[in-house]
Design a protein around this motif. Sequence first.
Motif, PDB file in Angstrom:
ATOM      1  N   ARG A  11       0.835  -1.217   0.000  1.00 35.95           N
ATOM      2  CA  ARG A  11       0.000   0.000   0.000  1.00 35.95           C
ATOM      3  C   ARG A  11       0.863   1.257   0.000  1.00 35.95           C
ATOM      4  O   ARG A  11       0.560   2.228  -0.706  1.00 35.95           O
ATOM      5  N   LYS A  15       0.787   4.044  -2.908  1.00 31.52           N
ATOM      6  CA  LYS A  15       0.437   5.439  -2.606  1.00 31.52           C
ATOM      7  C   LYS A  15       1.546   6.373  -3.046  1.00 31.52           C
ATOM      8  O   LYS A  15       1.284   7.464  -3.583  1.00 31.52           O
ATOM      9  N   ARG A  18       1.533   6.716  -6.774  1.00 30.72           N
ATOM     10  CA  ARG A  18       0.380   7.510  -7.233  1.00 30.72           C
ATOM     11  C   ARG A  18       0.583   8.992  -6.920  1.00 30.72           C
ATOM     12  O   ARG A  18       0.252   9.860  -7.722  1.00 30.72           O
ATOM     13  N   LEU A  19       1.117   9.262  -5.733  1.00 31.68           N
ATOM     14  CA  LEU A  19       1.323  10.654  -5.347  1.00 31.68           C
ATOM     15  C   LEU A  19       2.382  11.302  -6.244  1.00 31.68           C
ATOM     16  O   LEU A  19       2.219  12.440  -6.697  1.00 31.68           O
ATOM     17  N   ALA A  22       0.780  12.018  -9.458  1.00 31.16           N
ATOM     18  CA  ALA A  22      -0.281  13.017  -9.310  1.00 31.16           C
ATOM     19  C   ALA A  22       0.289  14.424  -9.181  1.00 31.16           C
ATOM     20  O   ALA A  22      -0.345  15.400  -9.589  1.00 31.16           O
ATOM     21  N   ARG A  23       1.492  14.528  -8.629  1.00 30.89           N
ATOM     22  CA  ARG A  23       2.138  15.840  -8.541  1.00 30.89           C
ATOM     23  C   ARG A  23       2.299  16.462  -9.911  1.00 30.89           C
ATOM     24  O   ARG A  23       2.382  17.676 -10.056  1.00 30.89           O
ATOM     25  N   GLY A  25       0.082  16.064 -12.110  1.00 34.01           N
ATOM     26  CA  GLY A  25      -1.267  16.240 -12.645  1.00 34.01           C
ATOM     27  C   GLY A  25      -1.819  15.015 -13.331  1.00 34.01           C
ATOM     28  O   GLY A  25      -2.786  15.087 -14.076  1.00 34.01           O
ATOM     29  N   PHE A  27      -3.244  10.973 -12.946  1.00 36.52           N
ATOM     30  CA  PHE A  27      -3.611   9.801 -12.151  1.00 36.52           C
ATOM     31  C   PHE A  27      -3.161   8.579 -12.922  1.00 36.52           C
ATOM     32  O   PHE A  27      -3.636   8.335 -14.028  1.00 36.52           O
ATOM     33  N   GLN A 146      -6.391  -1.554  -5.240  1.00 39.36           N
ATOM     34  CA  GLN A 146      -7.219  -0.499  -5.848  1.00 39.36           C
ATOM     35  C   GLN A 146      -6.866  -0.301  -7.325  1.00 39.36           C
ATOM     36  O   GLN A 146      -6.535   0.813  -7.760  1.00 39.36           O
TER      37      GLN A 146
ATOM     38  N   LEU B  19      -7.743  15.122  -7.859  1.00 38.57           N
ATOM     39  CA  LEU B  19      -6.677  15.444  -8.803  1.00 38.57           C
ATOM     40  C   LEU B  19      -6.184  16.877  -8.586  1.00 38.57           C
ATOM     41  O   LEU B  19      -4.977  17.141  -8.586  1.00 38.57           O
ATOM     42  N   ALA B  22      -4.065  16.853  -5.599  1.00 39.10           N
ATOM     43  CA  ALA B  22      -2.853  16.048  -5.812  1.00 39.10           C
ATOM     44  C   ALA B  22      -1.816  16.808  -6.633  1.00 39.10           C
ATOM     45  O   ALA B  22      -0.615  16.613  -6.476  1.00 39.10           O
ATOM     46  N   ARG B  23      -2.289  17.688  -7.508  1.00 36.58           N
ATOM     47  CA  ARG B  23      -1.356  18.505  -8.292  1.00 36.58           C
ATOM     48  C   ARG B  23      -0.453  19.323  -7.379  1.00 36.58           C
ATOM     49  O   ARG B  23       0.645  19.699  -7.758  1.00 36.58           O
ATOM     50  N   GLN B  24      -0.986  19.624  -6.196  1.00 37.90           N
ATOM     51  CA  GLN B  24      -0.158  20.344  -5.227  1.00 37.90           C
ATOM     52  C   GLN B  24       0.546  19.377  -4.277  1.00 37.90           C
ATOM     53  O   GLN B  24       1.000  19.775  -3.196  1.00 37.90           O
ATOM     54  N   GLY B  25       0.583  18.102  -4.674  1.00 40.28           N
ATOM     55  CA  GLY B  25       1.345  17.138  -3.883  1.00 40.28           C
ATOM     56  C   GLY B  25       0.636  16.677  -2.635  1.00 40.28           C
ATOM     57  O   GLY B  25       1.245  16.130  -1.736  1.00 40.28           O
ATOM     58  N   LYS B  26      -0.675  16.853  -2.582  1.00 34.99           N
ATOM     59  CA  LYS B  26      -1.401  16.475  -1.366  1.00 34.99           C
ATOM     60  C   LYS B  26      -2.526  15.513  -1.701  1.00 34.99           C
ATOM     61  O   LYS B  26      -3.297  15.745  -2.638  1.00 34.99           O
ATOM     62  N   PHE B  27      -2.624  14.411  -0.960  1.00 38.47           N
ATOM     63  CA  PHE B  27      -3.784  13.523  -1.093  1.00 38.47           C
ATOM     64  C   PHE B  27      -4.808  13.972  -0.062  1.00 38.47           C
ATOM     65  O   PHE B  27      -4.546  13.914   1.139  1.00 38.47           O
ATOM     66  N   GLN B 146     -15.009   5.929  -1.865  1.00 43.96           N
ATOM     67  CA  GLN B 146     -13.611   5.645  -1.499  1.00 43.96           C
ATOM     68  C   GLN B 146     -13.112   6.583  -0.393  1.00 43.96           C
ATOM     69  O   GLN B 146     -12.118   7.309  -0.567  1.00 43.96           O
ATOM     70  N   ASP B 173      -9.674   0.014   2.696  1.00 42.99           N
ATOM     71  CA  ASP B 173      -8.668   0.995   3.131  1.00 42.99           C
ATOM     72  C   ASP B 173      -9.376   2.212   3.735  1.00 42.99           C
ATOM     73  O   ASP B 173      -9.323   3.319   3.198  1.00 42.99           O
TER      74      ASP B 173
END
Lengths: 301, 301
Positions: A11, A15, A18-19, A22-23, A25, A27, A146, B19, B22-27, B146, B173
């Motif tokens: 996991r 994560k 994915r992160l 995602a940074r 932009g 997924f 996931q 999304l 996440a572009r700002q690096g945050k989930f 989710q 999760d």
Amino acid sequence: MKVFREINELRTYLKSERLASARQGKFIQTGLVPTMGYLHEGHASLLRKARGENDLVVLSIFVNPIQFGPNEDLDKYPRDEKNDLQLAEREGADAVFLPSVEEMYPVPTKTKVLVQQLTSRLCGASRPGHFDGVTTVVSKLMHIVQPDNAYFGQKDAQQAAVISQMVADLNFDVRIVPCPIVREKDGLALSSRNVYLSPEDRNAALVLSRSLLTLQSKVEAGEAVTVGQASEDIIHTISVEPRALIDYVEIVTFPGLSAMEPGQVLAEAEEEVLIAVAVKFGNTRLIDNIIVTKKGEAIHV
Amino acid sequence: MKVFREINELRTYLKSERLASARQGKFIQTGLVPTMGYLHEGHASLLRKARGENDLVVLSIFVNPIQFGPNEDLDKYPRDEKNDLQLAEREGADAVFLPSVEEMYPVPTKTKVLVQQLTSRLCGASRPGHFDGVTTVVSKLMHIVQPDNAYFGQKDAQQAAVISQMVADLNFDVRIVPCPIVREKDGLALSSRNVYLSPEDRNAALVLSRSLLTLQSKVEAGEAVTVGQASEDIIHTISVEPRALIDYVEIVTFPGLSAMEPGQVLAEAEEEVLIAVAVKFGNTRLIDNIIVTKKGEAIHV
């Protein structure tokens, strides 16, 4: 390629992947290929399909005890971790998830996922509780990984139908991708259980694919074969082989798995038609199938 | 605050929110508060808890037909969408999911999620199939939203235990957050079903909380009350009220919901202890409970 044996480590890896993307932009798409290991070219074809469609490919290898009946082959199910990891690496898997039974079931599960109706016939009738074990473990794997896409071989056509039903009913956010059966040159459908076969049984087992592919040729040639005739033909072909003990020969709609009238012409059915067989050779039970579309074209062979 | 009636629209919204951050690096953390609507201060407390712990708070309102038995109150279950949306807005929900039955069950579900053992007693015994409906719909909602955190009221203590078991067994999760019962000033536990009560029944129903809170006082005062005495005391207190018809008075471990010996002293049990009652007033069935910790401290009241 990374190898994970613990849920939390996998996991954390997913994560972080994915992160990271995602940074930017994006997924990423994750593909899951759930297996019981002892991988062969059929599994390799799933991995290749997944590799072509996803950014991240996760292969899981887990011989799931709760999908085996008390008199089945759980203890002797073949395993070869080294070879499996080589094949996974070769096919470009990003991660392999190889949990122990204790990791997946630290205590006996009280929770089960059941799909009704679709599991009452075919292998569901021969192997009571089998599909409950399959849908339960696939739910667990889906929650752990996931995935956006999950890949299943059509050799287990009923399994693919049952899992597709579960995903639709429970709104899993995943696309189920059924993949064609891979066969040896002589027609035998690839299966990890083929390793159990003696040379004599290996040869006798060709009767499965021969009976199905003969039917397929007839349907493709435009013959108006009925459900009843097809069933009789297959039973006759298999019965000629003295080493073969028929478990079932079933002809049902696909993916609904409903019974069909004996007089129904295969090529004129309103749904696709699954022709599935399960046959024992000694202690080894093999399955095989073809799917006939309503246009008379056999697919997934 | 956004209102969604379709699964795909809610999913698109959640993906776009995730999304964007996440572009700002945050989930972002998502909190789900699943309800059947007709919201009261108990639901509001769940929303406030979720608001404090998440970036995105999703409230779902769905009167789930498959958790009602054939002779239960599905058709007359109270609804007030306008008031629910006002309360959700006031408590800072970001999104409300209000699906129709057709949206959640476009065809009858063939798939069920079952939790065994924990569902055999208490409300599970009085309402056969109820928890299968609950775990199935909660699985669907989890897959749609989710969430990272999901909030459940402890008034339905068995429900919270069953869902926690399901989440652990199936590796969802998500963190399950049980929240304390909210009571009227006179002690009555808040419930959407309180609206069914005549003034006489409303007054009679105080016997539930009175019986439980009296027991709580004794335990907190250090009295060595046994399971058998506690049960007898509660039954006696409730039986004095002629309008009350006891469905069950049960004292079990929490969250395992296992039976306890009558001679066991509540405050000396090795696990937390759930003291739960279900009582009918006319056609209205009410539930209430307290949980006693092993230190003799009553919580979740």
